[in-house]
Scaffold this motif. Structure first.
Motif, PDB file in Angstrom:
ATOM      1  N   LYS A  69     -22.734  -3.612  18.787  1.00 40.13           N
ATOM      2  CA  LYS A  69     -22.799  -2.834  17.549  1.00 40.13           C
ATOM      3  C   LYS A  69     -23.245  -3.679  16.353  1.00 40.13           C
ATOM      4  CE  LYS A  69     -19.139   0.395  18.944  1.00 40.13           C
ATOM      5  NZ  LYS A  69     -17.786   0.937  18.628  1.00 40.13           N
ATOM      6  N   GLY A  70     -22.776  -4.927  16.295  1.00 43.89           N
ATOM      7  CA  GLY A  70     -23.020  -5.730  15.102  1.00 43.89           C
ATOM      8  C   GLY A  70     -24.291  -6.536  15.118  1.00 43.89           C
ATOM      9  N   LEU A  71     -24.912  -6.726  16.302  1.00 38.87           N
ATOM     10  CA  LEU A  71     -26.129  -7.538  16.373  1.00 38.87           C
ATOM     11  C   LEU A  71     -27.277  -6.791  17.055  1.00 38.87           C
ATOM     12  CD1 LEU A  71     -27.557 -10.246  15.954  1.00 38.87           C
ATOM     13  CD2 LEU A  71     -26.617 -10.997  18.163  1.00 38.87           C
ATOM     14  N   VAL A  72     -27.074  -6.382  18.301  1.00 37.54           N
ATOM     15  CA  VAL A  72     -28.147  -5.750  19.068  1.00 37.54           C
ATOM     16  C   VAL A  72     -28.643  -4.483  18.388  1.00 37.54           C
ATOM     17  CG1 VAL A  72     -28.729  -4.686  21.282  1.00 37.54           C
ATOM     18  CG2 VAL A  72     -27.337  -6.763  21.223  1.00 37.54           C
ATOM     19  N   ASP A  73     -27.740  -3.586  18.025  1.00 40.56           N
ATOM     20  CA  ASP A  73     -28.151  -2.334  17.383  1.00 40.56           C
ATOM     21  C   ASP A  73     -28.731  -2.578  15.990  1.00 40.56           C
ATOM     22  OD1 ASP A  73     -27.259  -1.104  19.634  1.00 40.56           O
ATOM     23  OD2 ASP A  73     -25.378  -0.363  18.763  1.00 40.56           O
ATOM     24  N   LYS A  74     -28.243  -3.566  15.277  1.00 33.17           N
ATOM     25  CA  LYS A  74     -28.730  -3.834  13.918  1.00 33.17           C
ATOM     26  C   LYS A  74     -30.175  -4.330  13.911  1.00 33.17           C
ATOM     27  CE  LYS A  74     -24.564  -4.863  11.217  1.00 33.17           C
ATOM     28  NZ  LYS A  74     -23.855  -5.922  10.441  1.00 33.17           N
ATOM     29  N   VAL A  75     -30.517  -5.195  14.853  1.00 29.90           N
ATOM     30  CA  VAL A  75     -31.868  -5.786  14.851  1.00 29.90           C
ATOM     31  C   VAL A  75     -32.851  -4.969  15.684  1.00 29.90           C
ATOM     32  CG1 VAL A  75     -30.899  -8.076  14.502  1.00 29.90           C
ATOM     33  CG2 VAL A  75     -31.362  -7.284  16.837  1.00 29.90           C
ATOM     34  N   GLY A  76     -32.399  -3.879  16.291  1.00 32.73           N
ATOM     35  CA  GLY A  76     -33.297  -3.037  17.085  1.00 32.73           C
ATOM     36  C   GLY A  76     -33.642  -3.618  18.431  1.00 32.73           C
ATOM     37  N   MET A  77     -32.801  -4.463  18.970  1.00 29.18           N
ATOM     38  CA  MET A  77     -33.037  -5.067  20.274  1.00 29.18           C
ATOM     39  C   MET A  77     -32.747  -4.049  21.371  1.00 29.18           C
ATOM     40  SD  MET A  77     -31.149  -8.381  22.014  1.00 29.18           S
ATOM     41  CE  MET A  77     -31.285  -9.330  20.512  1.00 29.18           C
ATOM     42  N   SER A  78     -33.509  -4.134  22.448  1.00 31.46           N
ATOM     43  CA  SER A  78     -33.290  -3.243  23.576  1.00 31.46           C
ATOM     44  C   SER A  78     -31.970  -3.587  24.255  1.00 31.46           C
ATOM     45  CB  SER A  78     -34.438  -3.371  24.578  1.00 31.46           C
ATOM     46  OG  SER A  78     -34.138  -2.654  25.762  1.00 31.46           O
ATOM     47  N   SER A  79     -31.267  -2.544  24.734  1.00 37.39           N
ATOM     48  CA  SER A  79     -30.004  -2.762  25.431  1.00 37.39           C
ATOM     49  C   SER A  79     -30.209  -3.505  26.743  1.00 37.39           C
ATOM     50  CB  SER A  79     -29.312  -1.427  25.709  1.00 37.39           C
ATOM     51  OG  SER A  79     -28.996  -0.770  24.501  1.00 37.39           O
ATOM     52  N   ASP A  80     -31.452  -3.517  27.239  1.00 39.37           N
ATOM     53  CA  ASP A  80     -31.724  -4.232  28.489  1.00 39.37           C
ATOM     54  C   ASP A  80     -31.724  -5.749  28.290  1.00 39.37           C
ATOM     55  OD1 ASP A  80     -31.999  -1.797  29.744  1.00 39.37           O
ATOM     56  OD2 ASP A  80     -34.176  -1.725  29.452  1.00 39.37           O
ATOM     57  N   ASN A  81     -31.730  -6.186  27.023  1.00 38.11           N
ATOM     58  CA  ASN A  81     -31.791  -7.626  26.747  1.00 38.11           C
ATOM     59  C   ASN A  81     -30.405  -8.264  26.612  1.00 38.11           C
ATOM     60  OD1 ASN A  81     -34.493  -7.113  26.683  1.00 38.11           O
ATOM     61  ND2 ASN A  81     -34.863  -7.920  24.639  1.00 38.11           N
ATOM     62  N   ILE A  82     -29.348  -7.466  26.702  1.00 37.09           N
ATOM     63  CA  ILE A  82     -27.988  -8.004  26.645  1.00 37.09           C
ATOM     64  C   ILE A  82     -27.288  -7.647  27.949  1.00 37.09           C
ATOM     65  CG2 ILE A  82     -27.124  -5.965  25.407  1.00 37.09           C
ATOM     66  CD1 ILE A  82     -25.096  -7.821  24.032  1.00 37.09           C
ATOM     67  N   PHE A  83     -26.582  -8.603  28.541  1.00 33.25           N
ATOM     68  CA  PHE A  83     -26.054  -8.457  29.889  1.00 33.25           C
ATOM     69  C   PHE A  83     -24.525  -8.551  29.865  1.00 33.25           C
ATOM     70  CE2 PHE A  83     -30.313 -10.069  30.123  1.00 33.25           C
ATOM     71  CZ  PHE A  83     -30.906  -9.341  31.142  1.00 33.25           C
ATOM     72  N   PRO A  84     -23.854  -7.390  29.860  1.00 34.41           N
ATOM     73  CA  PRO A  84     -22.385  -7.405  29.915  1.00 34.41           C
ATOM     74  C   PRO A  84     -21.898  -7.443  31.356  1.00 34.41           C
ATOM     75  CG  PRO A  84     -23.134  -5.173  29.600  1.00 34.41           C
ATOM     76  CD  PRO A  84     -24.379  -6.022  29.665  1.00 34.41           C
ATOM     77  N   ILE A  85     -20.611  -7.708  31.524  1.00 34.58           N
ATOM     78  CA  ILE A  85     -20.016  -7.617  32.853  1.00 34.58           C
ATOM     79  C   ILE A  85     -19.760  -6.145  33.159  1.00 34.58           C
ATOM     80  CG2 ILE A  85     -18.935  -9.880  32.591  1.00 34.58           C
ATOM     81  CD1 ILE A  85     -16.234  -8.359  32.253  1.00 34.58           C
ATOM     82  N   ASP A  86     -19.469  -5.837  34.424  1.00 33.09           N
ATOM     83  CA  ASP A  86     -19.165  -4.466  34.836  1.00 33.09           C
ATOM     84  C   ASP A  86     -17.664  -4.361  35.097  1.00 33.09           C
ATOM     85  OD1 ASP A  86     -18.997  -1.945  35.804  1.00 33.09           O
ATOM     86  OD2 ASP A  86     -20.468  -2.204  37.424  1.00 33.09           O
ATOM     87  N   PRO A  87     -16.883  -3.832  34.145  1.00 31.84           N
ATOM     88  CA  PRO A  87     -15.425  -3.766  34.327  1.00 31.84           C
ATOM     89  C   PRO A  87     -14.981  -2.722  35.339  1.00 31.84           C
ATOM     90  CG  PRO A  87     -16.046  -2.678  32.296  1.00 31.84           C
ATOM     91  CD  PRO A  87     -17.308  -3.277  32.848  1.00 31.84           C
ATOM     92  N   ASN A  88     -15.927  -1.924  35.886  1.00 31.82           N
ATOM     93  CA  ASN A  88     -15.552  -0.920  36.882  1.00 31.82           C
ATOM     94  C   ASN A  88     -15.361  -1.541  38.260  1.00 31.82           C
ATOM     95  OD1 ASN A  88     -15.682   1.273  35.036  1.00 31.82           O
ATOM     96  ND2 ASN A  88     -17.925   1.218  35.173  1.00 31.82           N
ATOM     97  N   LEU A  89     -15.849  -2.760  38.422  1.00 35.92           N
ATOM     98  CA  LEU A  89     -15.668  -3.467  39.685  1.00 35.92           C
ATOM     99  C   LEU A  89     -14.369  -4.265  39.650  1.00 35.92           C
ATOM    100  CD1 LEU A  89     -19.320  -4.831  40.063  1.00 35.92           C
ATOM    101  CD2 LEU A  89     -18.369  -2.746  41.094  1.00 35.92           C
ATOM    102  N   SER A  90     -13.946  -4.741  40.818  1.00 36.57           N
ATOM    103  CA  SER A  90     -12.803  -5.656  40.828  1.00 36.57           C
ATOM    104  C   SER A  90     -13.227  -6.956  40.155  1.00 36.57           C
ATOM    105  CB  SER A  90     -12.335  -5.915  42.257  1.00 36.57           C
ATOM    106  OG  SER A  90     -13.320  -6.642  42.977  1.00 36.57           O
ATOM    107  N   VAL A  91     -12.255  -7.766  39.758  1.00 36.32           N
ATOM    108  CA  VAL A  91     -12.595  -8.956  39.001  1.00 36.32           C
ATOM    109  C   VAL A  91     -13.430  -9.921  39.835  1.00 36.32           C
ATOM    110  CG1 VAL A  91     -10.420 -10.112  39.610  1.00 36.32           C
ATOM    111  CG2 VAL A  91     -11.638 -10.795  37.551  1.00 36.32           C
ATOM    112  N   SER A  92     -13.171 -10.011  41.130  1.00 40.20           N
ATOM    113  CA  SER A  92     -13.972 -10.893  41.989  1.00 40.20           C
ATOM    114  C   SER A  92     -15.383 -10.350  42.153  1.00 40.20           C
ATOM    115  CB  SER A  92     -13.310 -11.046  43.359  1.00 40.20           C
ATOM    116  OG  SER A  92     -12.031 -11.626  43.240  1.00 40.20           O
TER     117      SER A  92
END
Length: 670
Positions: free
Chosen positions: A88-111
């Motif tokens: 919200k504070g960086l990617v959306d502000k500068v108009g960067m594509s969401s494909d350029n930021i890589f979050p973890i997937d919390p829907n999977l188990s931690v391993s």
């Protein structure tokens, strides 16, 4: 490896500005070289710095690839999530594509989440066994951890995985996903941004250790370092009981010093953070811990002035902080101690000096302390000088002895005064402090503002004689005057037998009849008001303007045997010159002591009163009640009734007017 660049700034704003400018500089350089900028971000204060400072900077945001050095295993809408504020504070502000930021997937188990995130990284770094980021922006916790790599944790030894799960994080939440040390060490540029007092000491230790290791301060420049730190714990030993007779005396002295230092340190921090320290509980805790640790060849436990202040300075507030400190110390002893062997001793000393700065700054309070209390000023100076010049244990002992000496001195110089009545009330106050307080005629009310015991009995006696009169001197004077009166009476009998000189002190002690009282009558149709001046039944002894002394014992917390003896002697001396003594406001403990020491043989309990006012009333009207009782009803014959004689009722009661005189009010019910 390039030499580290260390930059220090005065404010957080300066840190944020320099950090963002440095990131943009490196980003543009990387894009120019290989057309992409790969960066790993961390949470904490970095989020605010980057989200506030990076938007508006000149760079090609489409070439950025943003990863996370570590991430808490929580949903995206959680306040602990690092990805959401950057989105919200960086990617959306500068108009960067969401494909350029890589979050973890919390829907999977931690391993599975860790394996999935490792695949995302390898997709951006194809063909490389170990990814090489252009920049990793890292933070550092007060305990020295970076990413989610905590001191002493097994993940520090991980060499195969590039992303590892952690399920037992010392900091909540316990489950996280983090880059491993090989990835961190392989990056082109690692930036540690650390702000705040809480992290300053750890940053200093880490940097000093690293610098000392690389430039070899010990071997090249002979700088003393911590050197080897032995690891492991000693085995329990039960063979040293035979040494108890040799060390028992030193152990007792050591125990006293340890407890005094520890409880003083505890009270210092308790006062600063508004809580209470239970000395009994602390004593039991130190006793148990000392007994247990004695079997493990450890030193006697004691509060460390430097470590306690360092821990308080970095934010430790509860017992959990102590538990974590012990756990970290255990980790150092068992595992990572050798890593600090190159740490210079001067760095440790500087950390301690900085932590003790607050204590040294207390010297600035000395001018104020001098104005408030010279004795407290002297205690501070003696404690400081003896501790610095001698040692902590000797200095503390000297300070305690000096402080006890000041207490004895104050006890011997307690304040005493005469009390007077506030007009129209039953309140008695110091006549030297309260202008409206006036002495009661014929009475002296004496207050000694300290407990009465062997240390101050002479001071009590001297102040009593100074404020009132010395009965010994008075007795000699009375004897001389009695001799003169006897001689004058004898001469008068020879010349004029009908004349006789009588000493007032020999007058019979009897109730004064009503017709001898001074009265002022005011009459109306159905009420007669009689104003009476409070007159004592007893006459004052020769050469005195009072006949009774009342001791206000309310400040006396206790009285010892010597104090009782001194009080008995004083009462006897005043009785010898015709002065009666009463006591008021005696505590239960003092009355018990009177009973144990046969004090009541000298002054019976009818002369001990609940309050000063009760004693004053008894002294004014004597052992007999006032001539007219409250609520008395009498009958009289109405002389103005011309038709026949009728009986009417007259109600009589007392009331005090606004100047302290007792008023007799007579109401006639016709």
């Amino acid at each position: 490896m390039a030499a580290p660049i260390i930059s220090v700034f005065d404010t957080d704003a300066e840190v944020a500005e320099r950090l963002c400018s440095f990131v943009i500089e490196k980003a543009n350089a990387a894009i120019a070289i290989h057309g992409i900028f790969t960066v790993g971000l961390s949470g904490g204060s970095l989020v605010k710095y980057l989200c506030d400072g990076l938007p508006g900077k000149a760079t090609d945001w489409s070439k950025w690839r943003i990863f996370f050095c570590d991430e808490r295993y929580v949903p995206y809408d959680s306040t602990d999530c690092t990805y959401t504020p950057y989105k919200k504070g960086l990617v959306d502000k500068v108009g960067m594509s969401s494909d350029n930021i890589f979050p973890i997937d919390p829907n999977l188990s931690v391993s599975e989440c860790a394996r999935d995130y490792a695949e995302k990284i390898r997709h951006v770094f194809p063909g490389l066994g170990l990814p090489r980021f252009d920049m990793l922006l890292l933070g550092m916790g007060p305990d020295g951890h970076t990413c989610s790599l905590f001191p002493g944790h097994p993940l520090l030894q991980e060499r195969e995985q590039i992303i590892a799960p952690i399920t037992d994080s010392p900091k909540p939440p316990p489950c996280r996903v983090t880059m491993t040390l090989p990835v961190v060490n392989n990056c082109r540029c690692a930036v540690f941004a650390s702000c705040g007092v809480a992290k300053a000491d750890m940053v200093q230790v880490v940097l000093a250790t690293v610098i000392s290791y690389f430039i070899k301060l010990e071997t090249k420049y002979s700088v003393p370092v911590v050197s080897d730190i032995p690891t492991g714990l000693p085995m329990p030993n039960l063979k040293n009981f035979s040494q108890i007779p040799e060390v028992i005396s030193d152990a007792i002295a050591l125990a006293i010093v340890i407890f005094a230092i520890s409880i003083s340190m505890g009270k210092l921090l308790a006062q600063k953070h508004d809580y209470e320290v239970n000395a009994d509980q602390e004593l039991v805790a130190y006793g148990i811990s000392t007994i247990i640790s004695s079997f493990l060849s450890s030193a006697a436990p004691c509060a460390s002035l430097s470590r306690s202040l360092v821990q308080e300075r970095v934010g430790g507030k509860t017992q959990v902080a102590g538990l974590i400190s012990c756990a970290l110390l255990l980790v150092v002893i068992l595992a990572i101690g050798p890593y600090f062997r190159t740490l210079p001793n001067c760095v440790l000393a500087s950390v301690i000096i900085v932590a003790l700065r607050g204590m040294f700054l207390q010297a600035l309070e000395l001018p104020k302390l001098w104005k408030v209390s010279i004795i407290d000023f002297a205690v501070w100076i003696v404690a400081f000088l003896t501790t610095v010049l001698l040692d902590v244990d000797l200095g503390l002992g000297c300070a305690v002895i000096f402080n006890l000496s000041t207490i004895l001195f104050r006890s011997q110089r307690s304040y005493a005064t005469l009390l007077g009545q506030i007009p129209g009330t039953d309140i008695y106050r110091d006549i030297h402090v309260y202008e409206k307080a006036k002495e009661v005629p014929g009475l002296k009310i004496f207050r000694f503002e300290h407990s009465l015991f062997f240390v101050n009995i002479e001071h009590f006696r001297s102040l009593l004689y100074k404020k009132i009169v010395n009965p010994r001197t008075l007795k000699i004077t009375q004897k001389k005057q009695a001799s003169k009166f006897a001689k004058a009476n004898k001469e008068a009998e020879l010349s004029k037998p009908q004349t006789q000189i009588v000493q007032s002190e020999n007058l019979p002690d009897m109730p004064v009849p009503m017709d001898s009282l001074d009265m002022e009558l005011q009459t109306s149709s159905n009420q007669i008001s009689v104003n009476m001046v409070s007159k004592s039944v007893r006459e004052c002894p020769l050469d005195l303007d009072f006949h009774t002394i009342i001791f206000d014992a309310s400040p006396w917390n206790f009285i010892d045997v010597m104090g009782v003896k001194a009080l008995i002697a004083v009462i006897g001396e005043f009785k010898a010159v015709g002065v009666k003594v009463m006591l008021a406001s005696c505590r239960a403990g003092i009355r018990k002591m009177f009973k144990k020491t046969d004090f009541y043989k000298t002054l019976d309990n009818t002369n001990i009163f609940v309050s000063v006012h009760d004693a004053v009333l008894r002294a004014q009207f004597g052992d007999e009640p006032p001539p007219i009782q409250n609520g008395l009803t009498i009958e009289h014959e109405d002389a103005n009734d011309e038709d026949n004689d009728t009986d009417s009722q007259i109600e009589v009661h007392y009331a005090d007017d606004d100047v302290g005189s007792r008023k007799l009010v007579v109401i006639s019910h016709l």
